[in-house]
Motif scaffolding. Structure first.
Motif, PDB file in Angstrom:
ATOM      1  N   VAL A  89     -28.722 -49.543 -40.967  1.00 27.66           N
ATOM      2  CA  VAL A  89     -29.513 -50.114 -42.095  1.00 27.66           C
ATOM      3  C   VAL A  89     -29.896 -51.303 -41.470  1.00 27.66           C
ATOM      4  CG1 VAL A  89     -29.327 -50.833 -44.241  1.00 27.66           C
ATOM      5  CG2 VAL A  89     -28.219 -49.356 -43.634  1.00 27.66           C
ATOM      6  N   ALA A  90     -30.125 -52.316 -41.109  1.00 28.74           N
ATOM      7  CA  ALA A  90     -30.643 -53.328 -40.178  1.00 28.74           C
ATOM      8  C   ALA A  90     -31.781 -52.896 -39.491  1.00 28.74           C
ATOM      9  CB  ALA A  90     -29.126 -54.209 -39.952  1.00 28.74           C
ATOM     10  N   ARG A  91     -31.049 -52.042 -38.479  1.00 30.84           N
ATOM     11  CA  ARG A  91     -32.618 -51.827 -37.120  1.00 30.84           C
ATOM     12  C   ARG A  91     -33.379 -51.366 -38.457  1.00 30.84           C
ATOM     13  NH1 ARG A  91     -30.698 -48.639 -32.988  1.00 30.84           N
ATOM     14  NH2 ARG A  91     -32.385 -49.286 -32.070  1.00 30.84           N
ATOM     15  N   VAL A  92     -33.207 -49.897 -39.644  1.00 30.11           N
ATOM     16  CA  VAL A  92     -34.657 -49.933 -40.259  1.00 30.11           C
ATOM     17  C   VAL A  92     -34.756 -51.104 -40.185  1.00 30.11           C
ATOM     18  CG1 VAL A  92     -34.667 -47.896 -41.440  1.00 30.11           C
ATOM     19  CG2 VAL A  92     -32.939 -46.851 -40.246  1.00 30.11           C
ATOM     20  N   ARG A  93     -34.088 -51.256 -41.469  1.00 30.56           N
ATOM     21  CA  ARG A  93     -34.895 -52.602 -41.844  1.00 30.56           C
ATOM     22  C   ARG A  93     -35.779 -53.137 -41.173  1.00 30.56           C
ATOM     23  NH1 ARG A  93     -33.662 -57.151 -44.322  1.00 30.56           N
ATOM     24  NH2 ARG A  93     -34.294 -56.385 -46.967  1.00 30.56           N
ATOM     25  N   GLY A  94     -35.839 -53.433 -39.930  1.00 30.35           N
ATOM     26  CA  GLY A  94     -36.802 -53.952 -38.718  1.00 30.35           C
ATOM     27  C   GLY A  94     -38.143 -52.534 -38.553  1.00 30.35           C
ATOM     28  N   LEU A  95     -38.323 -51.423 -39.473  1.00 33.45           N
ATOM     29  CA  LEU A  95     -39.631 -51.060 -38.509  1.00 33.45           C
ATOM     30  C   LEU A  95     -40.335 -50.671 -39.737  1.00 33.45           C
ATOM     31  CD1 LEU A  95     -37.374 -48.199 -37.554  1.00 33.45           C
ATOM     32  CD2 LEU A  95     -38.816 -49.876 -36.392  1.00 33.45           C
ATOM     33  N   GLU A  96     -41.244 -50.640 -39.927  1.00 36.43           N
ATOM     34  CA  GLU A  96     -42.552 -50.734 -40.716  1.00 36.43           C
ATOM     35  C   GLU A  96     -43.103 -49.562 -41.061  1.00 36.43           C
ATOM     36  OE1 GLU A  96     -46.568 -52.769 -40.875  1.00 36.43           O
ATOM     37  OE2 GLU A  96     -45.512 -53.241 -39.215  1.00 36.43           O
TER      38      GLU A  96
END
Ligand code: PLP
Length: 257
Positions: free
Chosen positions: A172-179
């Protein structure tokens, strides 16, 4: 049995029309009865634990049923529909046109992402970073945001997709970093033949934990025809119900693509 068993319908899917307005009206009536029974059971389950029934969205999972079943569902007031195969979703949405809120609930491969992104209002089944990346790459140039849920394998079921529990926070934390993509919650499918309640509870704890760090992580998509009341009692905000609404599925239509 839940309360309200007095309004059960025995019509099942045998009322599938052979043509003729009367047949279709009967089909609509049976569908309306099954749908309202499911809604009443959701409301009763919510009330048992002091939740508002309005906090739960019913997604009618129409995989394996034809476009006419979806049209009938819309005629009796259902707005959210779920599909588990990318091409089936694409085909039905073209057949039906606008006015349906689509949910994609099946396994998704990178090469099918283009069929689903922008069409599904919510993709429930993101279970790995590469898939999130493919979705984001597709959506970001359009300037939109694809809403998704992260699917978690809370039952450690090798037959089911889903991110392992102990990797979920990192995903979830990594997905948050995507636009171009936003993770708004978690989804799970419990293994067959086990008590789903502890697994639903586990997913809720995980969501609570995540929400503490990332406030947009709100949703819990859990519960199907056999266990949606348990899921609502354990905090589901979205239930995915097929056969209890549409009757017996006419063909094998598992999430295969
Ligand atoms: C088919 C399916 C459902 C609905 O199952 P029913 O038993 O028909 O209620 C829910 N979620 C997913 C992911 C599915 O593939």
């Amino acid at each position: 049995m839940p309360v309200h068993s007095d309004i059960r319908s025995d019509h099942r899917s045998s009322a599938v029309p052979a043509g003729g307005a009367g047949v279709r009206a009967d089909g609509d009536l049976a569908l309306r009865q099954r749908l309202s029974e499911v809604l009443l059971r959701i409301a009763a389950a919510a009330e048992r634990v002091g939740r508002s029934p309005h906090a739960v969205t019913l997604v009618a999972v129409s995989k394996g049923f034809d476009a006419e079943a979806i049209r009938a569902g819309r005629r009796v007031g259902q707005a959210d529909f779920g599909e588990s195969r990318a091409q089936e979703l694409r085909r039905k949405s073209e057949e039906i046109g606008p006015g349906v809120r689509w949910h994609f609930v099946g396994r998704l491969q990178r090469n099918k992402v283009r069929d689903v992104v922008g069409l599904a209002s919510l993709i429930h089944s993101v279970d790995r970073f590469e898939l999130a990346e493919a979705i984001a790459e597709r959506m970001a140039p359009r300037g939109g945001v694809q809403r998704v849920l992260v699917q978690v394998n809370v039952g450690d079921d090798p037959a089911k997709g889903g991110c392992p529990v102990d990797e979920t926070i990192q995903l979830v934390a990594r997905v948050r970093g995507l636009e171009g993509i936003a993770c708004e919650g978690l989804m799970t499918i419990p293994p067959l033949g086990v008590d789903p309640r502890p697994l639903f509870r586990r997913l809720r704890e995980l969501r609570d934990d995540l929400r503490g760090r990332f406030p947009e992580v709100q949703h819990l998509s859990m519960g199907m025809s056999g266990d949606f009341e348990t899921a609502v009692e354990e905090g589901a905000t979205i239930v995915r119900v097929g056969e209890a609404i549409f009757g017996q599925r006419p063909q094998r239509a598992d999430a295969r693509d």
